[in-house]
Scaffold this motif. Structure first.
Motif, PDB file in Angstrom:
ATOM      1  N   ASP A  58       0.861  -1.185   0.000  1.00  0.00           N
ATOM      2  CA  ASP A  58       0.000   0.000   0.000  1.00  0.00           C
ATOM      3  C   ASP A  58       0.898   1.236   0.000  1.00  0.00           C
ATOM      4  OD1 ASP A  58      -1.531   2.173   0.837  1.00  0.00           O
ATOM      5  OD2 ASP A  58      -2.545   1.090   2.448  1.00  0.00           O
ATOM      6  N   TYR A 100       1.498   6.770   0.583  1.00  0.00           N
ATOM      7  CA  TYR A 100       2.355   7.921   0.892  1.00  0.00           C
ATOM      8  C   TYR A 100       3.687   7.885   0.146  1.00  0.00           C
ATOM      9  CZ  TYR A 100      -1.081   8.357   4.573  1.00  0.00           C
ATOM     10  OH  TYR A 100      -2.260   8.496   5.241  1.00  0.00           O
ATOM     11  N   THR A 102      -2.751   6.094  -4.362  1.00  0.00           N
ATOM     12  CA  THR A 102      -3.920   6.970  -4.233  1.00  0.00           C
ATOM     13  C   THR A 102      -3.630   8.371  -4.756  1.00  0.00           C
ATOM     14  OG1 THR A 102      -5.508   7.918  -2.681  1.00  0.00           O
ATOM     15  CG2 THR A 102      -3.292   7.624  -1.845  1.00  0.00           C
ATOM     16  N   SER A 115      -5.221  10.755  -3.240  1.00  0.00           N
ATOM     17  CA  SER A 115      -5.732  11.536  -2.102  1.00  0.00           C
ATOM     18  C   SER A 115      -4.679  12.424  -1.462  1.00  0.00           C
ATOM     19  CB  SER A 115      -6.264  10.594  -1.018  1.00  0.00           C
ATOM     20  OG  SER A 115      -7.387   9.893  -1.468  1.00  0.00           O
TER      21      SER A 115
HETATM   22  N1  PMP Z   1      -3.659   3.414   2.908  1.00  0.00           N
HETATM   23  C1  PMP Z   1      -3.189   4.157   3.910  1.00  0.00           C
HETATM   24  C2  PMP Z   1      -1.959   3.708   4.615  1.00  0.00           C
HETATM   25  C3  PMP Z   1      -3.852   5.327   4.300  1.00  0.00           C
HETATM   26  O1  PMP Z   1      -3.415   6.059   5.335  1.00  0.00           O
HETATM   27  C4  PMP Z   1      -5.006   5.726   3.587  1.00  0.00           C
HETATM   28  C5  PMP Z   1      -5.709   7.020   3.943  1.00  0.00           C
HETATM   29  N2  PMP Z   1      -6.553   7.003   5.008  1.00  0.00           N
HETATM   30  C6  PMP Z   1      -5.468   4.892   2.558  1.00  0.00           C
HETATM   31  C7  PMP Z   1      -4.755   3.760   2.229  1.00  0.00           C
HETATM   32  C8  PMP Z   1      -6.740   5.163   1.805  1.00  0.00           C
HETATM   33  O2  PMP Z   1      -6.765   6.360   1.148  1.00  0.00           O
HETATM   34  P1  PMP Z   1      -7.824   6.681   0.017  1.00  0.00           P
HETATM   35  O3  PMP Z   1      -8.971   5.723   0.128  1.00  0.00           O
HETATM   36  O4  PMP Z   1      -8.200   8.088   0.245  1.00  0.00           O
HETATM   37  O5  PMP Z   1      -7.070   6.464  -1.274  1.00  0.00           O
END
Ligand code: PMP
Length: 354
Positions: free
Chosen positions: A180, A183, A206, A208
């Motif tokens: 994952d 970051y 992501t 995000s």
């Molecule tokens: N993986 C990790 C480690 C995260 O901190 C987050 C954010 N909360 C996510 C995945 C998911 O993020 P998103 O669904 O916004 O892509």
């Protein structure tokens, strides 16, 4: 819980998202959002797309997938767009775990992993982080099941080199390893190139964080075509139009403005380093971070007390109650101005405490 709610969910504890308060304007350093707006190109493309909302989105997300694949250097059949990376993670639990194939993850990691496992009735093994909060790579190599590894890890912010992750991939030739990389754009080494070498690797990313699009909900899975096909079966059995038209357009706009993303990431890294030193000067122990957040504790004030005192001064950070984490707070790296406000509030609190 109503009497109609199925008993299989009786003990399900849902994921607790960070607060999104509406009642006053906080400095929001609690959910690892970007302090910067999305790329102007993403915004313009999203606005343009609004006029076509009468049509369903492309269930194959072809245009978006092609551009994202080119960006990360893989084939268009080796990526799949999802509604945030939470969705691809959920699909991975569904596709690659079961009663006979447990999930494996560190005991301190993204809090959604155990929730997904519980939602689907999947057993799981938690491998404790080492004393210094680094991931126990050997422990993950030895545990049986589908491995989920946030790299960099959350909420610690510590990253593993790709070579260490290769050890885990090599130790699990018959199981999937999910890395994952929510970051990864803030200074860690991506495992995406390793999909050429390992058919059992699924990387998730992501938009995000580094692309300032948390509210648009856009994530990706990156893996060999065979794994992507499995995930498509799950997606098409759940919600084939999982990524909406506006988000797809914004995603393409963001990809076409990669310089903007790189500049924002560089600015966040610079603020992170400045803030790390400033907190250390105030007596904090700050874990070296490769993310857009810091995980820090102070010998003179407990994690929860500091969280509450900051909240009282209009600064929101994230506190986790788990025993190993309770002394710490996770602080999102905001803009330089926001971080100055945080530091000023911290100074005041420490002066009152000592
Ligand atoms: N993986 C990790 C480690 C995260 O901190 C987050 C954010 N909360 C996510 C995945 C998911 O993020 P998103 O669904 O916004 O892509």
């Amino acid at each position: 819980m109503s009497r109609f709610f199925h008993t299989r969910y009786a003990n399900l504890v849902p994921y607790t998202a960070g607060e999104q308060p509406r009642e006053r304007t906080y400095i929001k350093l609690n959910t690892n959002e970007s302090p910067y707006p999305p790329s102007p190109r993403a915004v313009a493309a999203a606005k343009e797309e609004l006029t076509r909302l009468q049509l369903y989105s492309d269930p194959t997300a072809k245009a978006l997938n092609e551009r994202f694949a080119a960006l990360v250097g893989v084939g268009a059949d080796e990526v799949m767009a999802t509604n945030g990376s939470d969705e691809i993670l959920n699909f991975a639990f569904m596709a690659f775990c079961g009663a006979d194939r447990p999930a494996v993850f560190p005991d301190v990691t993204y809090g959604f992993y155990p929730v997904f496992a519980n939602l689907h009735g999947i057993p799981y093994t938690e491998v404790p982080l080492k004393e210094d909060f680094t991931v126990d790579v050997q422990g993950l190599c030895e545990a049986a099941g589908t491995v989920f590894l946030a790299n960099p890890n959350a909420p610690t912010g510590i990253a593993l080199p790709a070579a260490e992750i290769e050890r885990i991939l090599a130790a699990h030739p018959n199981g999937v390893v999910v890395v994952d990389e929510a970051y990864v754009d803030f200074g860690a080494e991506s495992c995406v190139p390793l999909i050429r070498k390992y058919e059992n690797l699924l990387v998730t990313q992501t938009f995000s964080k580094s692309r300032s699009m948390a509210g648009a909900r856009l994530g990706f899975g990156i893996a060999r075509e065979s794994l992507i096909r499995d995930l498509q079966i799950i997606r098409n059995s759940t919600n084939p139009y999982n990524v909406n038209r506006v988000t797809m357009a914004a995603g393409i706009g963001a990809i076409e403005d990669e310089t903007y993303t790189r500049e924002n990431c560089a600015a966040i890294v610079k603020t992170r380093e400045f803030c790390t030193h400033a907190l250390q000067k105030l007596g904090f122990e700050v874990i070296p971070s490769k993310t857009n957040f810091l995980f820090a504790k102070h010998p003179k004030i407990g994690g929860e007390s500091l969280y509450l005192a900051l909240r009282g001064r209009g600064v929101l950070v994230r506190h986790f109650g788990a025993p190993r984490l309770t002394d710490y707070n996770r602080i999102t790296v905001g803009s330089p101005v926001e971080m100055e406000r945080l530091l000023a509030a911290v100074k005041e609190i420490l002066e009152e405490t000592t």
